[in-house]
Design a protein around this motif. Structure first.
Motif, PDB file in Angstrom:
ATOM      1  N   THR A   1      -7.836  12.738 -15.070  1.00 14.31           N
ATOM      2  CA  THR A   1      -7.372  11.482 -15.655  1.00 14.31           C
ATOM      3  C   THR A   1      -7.606  10.360 -14.650  1.00 14.31           C
TER       4      THR A   1
ATOM      5  N   TYR B   1      -6.467  13.775 -10.767  1.00 17.56           N
ATOM      6  CA  TYR B   1      -6.261  12.368 -11.103  1.00 17.56           C
ATOM      7  C   TYR B   1      -7.067  11.498 -10.136  1.00 17.56           C
TER       8      TYR B   1
ATOM      9  N   THR C   1       0.320   6.907 -12.541  1.00 19.84           N
ATOM     10  CA  THR C   1      -0.666   7.931 -12.174  1.00 19.84           C
ATOM     11  C   THR C   1      -0.123   8.842 -11.083  1.00 19.84           C
TER      12      THR C   1
END
Length: 360
Positions: free
Chosen positions: A105, A128, A116
């Protein structure tokens, strides 16, 4: 002798000691290898979450999207894009990527840093990446994608000071965050350096490097704010303006286009190519966000994803000054040569651009 231009410290900026890296990071032993065959990407899903500017902002969100699309084409990965309408969407949208089965992501923008980081901490088996921000605490599965845009913006400020007919230039931001003020620092410092080298006296409206204070519209969406801020600068005599405000910058370009002899320096992308205002865009300060996002996805597919920050610089091509395009004949060759030489001096370390908001 090394020449250093210093900006004052910024209050509240997140600080990490980061190492610039031009090469792909070494493989992380904790990251599973999805396989070396060419079809590995077909089982890999990369997800992007935009800030409220959206993926058609003709700026950094769009650049990230283009990088993901390039990875989709070259690696065969599945790409999911989630567009945030307001800041209230960030946490929900980041969390949604877990349900979507996202292997990686990417939070696009400084404003998504907290959401995040929280997701990375809660999901240690997923990867991430975060564009334009480093978190206060590091995580093994979270990779910052950072850009020392002060270097390229320094070149832009030098060009602006060399090209202004009125002796007044200006800059403004959307929000006062490090990924914005790093541009403004570089721009003002570059103009000051031009004056020092050429014996001129350029006025820079909109930003005081030492005080770290200046003009901000308060968002990245309302183009009317960009029009009004830019018109105010034009009324004060500014003929070259650097908006660091995503889509708000389109309002600045609109105001400049309606004025005589006023040009804009775009940011993040090459505005000559990405906007409809190419005829008034002197140059652009480019961040290769797309390439950084594509590389992060590639590392995930290859099993070499690490938390080592990527830092784009003039040296590794992560930031750059765009061509002058329609202004190529208007920018004197002597000034173009000075800028080319200055770029090499920054790369070599002979000239150091010291912004409080630079990564590192």
């Amino acid at each position: 002798m090394t020449k250093t231009l210093r900006g004052a410290a910024i209050v509240g900026a997140l600080a990490l000691t980061l190492t610039a890296c031009g090469d792909a990071p070494e493989p992380d032993a904790t990251t599973p290898d999805p396989g070396a065959d060419s079809d590995a990407g077909s089982d890999y899903t990369a997800c992007l979450v935009s800030d409220q500017g959206g993926f058609d902002d003709q700026s950094f969100n769009q650049s990230a999207s283009e990088g993901a699309s390039a990875a989709e084409e070259s690696l065969g990965v599945t790409v999911q894009e989630i567009e945030s309408q307001t800041a209230a969407d960030f946490e929900q949208n980041i969390d949604q990527t877990v349900q979507l089965g996202c292997d990686l992501t990417v939070g696009v923008g400084f404003l998504l840093a907290d959401s995040t980081a929280e997701a990375a901490q809660a999901n240690p088996d997923l990867s991430y990446a975060l564009v334009d921000a480093a978190t206060e605490e590091s995580y093994d599965n979270l990779k910052p994608l950072l850009f020392d845009t002060a270097q390229a913006s320094f070149l832009a400020g030098y060009v602006a000071a060399g090209m202004t007919e009125t002796g007044t230039i200006a800059t403004f931001g959307g929000l006062q965050i490090p990924s914005v003020t790093v541009f403004m620092d570089g721009f003002a410092l570059g103009a000051a350096y031009y004056d020092e080298e050429n014996g001129s006296d350029t006025t820079v409206l909109g930003w005081d490097v030492d005080a770290q204070t200046g003009s901000f519209t308060g968002d990245f969406e309302n183009q009317t704010n960009g029009v009004n801020t830019t018109q105010n600068f034009i009324d004060q005599g500014a003929d070259i303006i650097l908006p660091v405000a995503g889509p708000v910058g389109l309002g600045a370009a609109s105001a400049a286009q309606g004025a005589d002899g006023v040009s804009v320096i775009w940011v993040d992308t090459d505005g000559f190519e990405s906007t409809d205002y190419g005829d008034i865009i002197l140059t652009s300060v480019i961040k290769e966000i797309g390439a950084a996002v594509e590389e992060a996805i590639s590392e995930g597919v290859e099993g070499s994803f690490t938390s080592e920050p990527y830092v784009g610089t003039l040296e590794n091509g992560g930031v750059s000054l765009a061509p002058y395009h329609d202004f190529a004949d208007a920018v004197p060759q002597e000034l173009q040569d000075q800028v080319a030489e200055l770029q090499e001096q920054i790369i070599s370390g002979e000239v150091t651009v010291d912004s409080a908001s630079s990564p590192g």
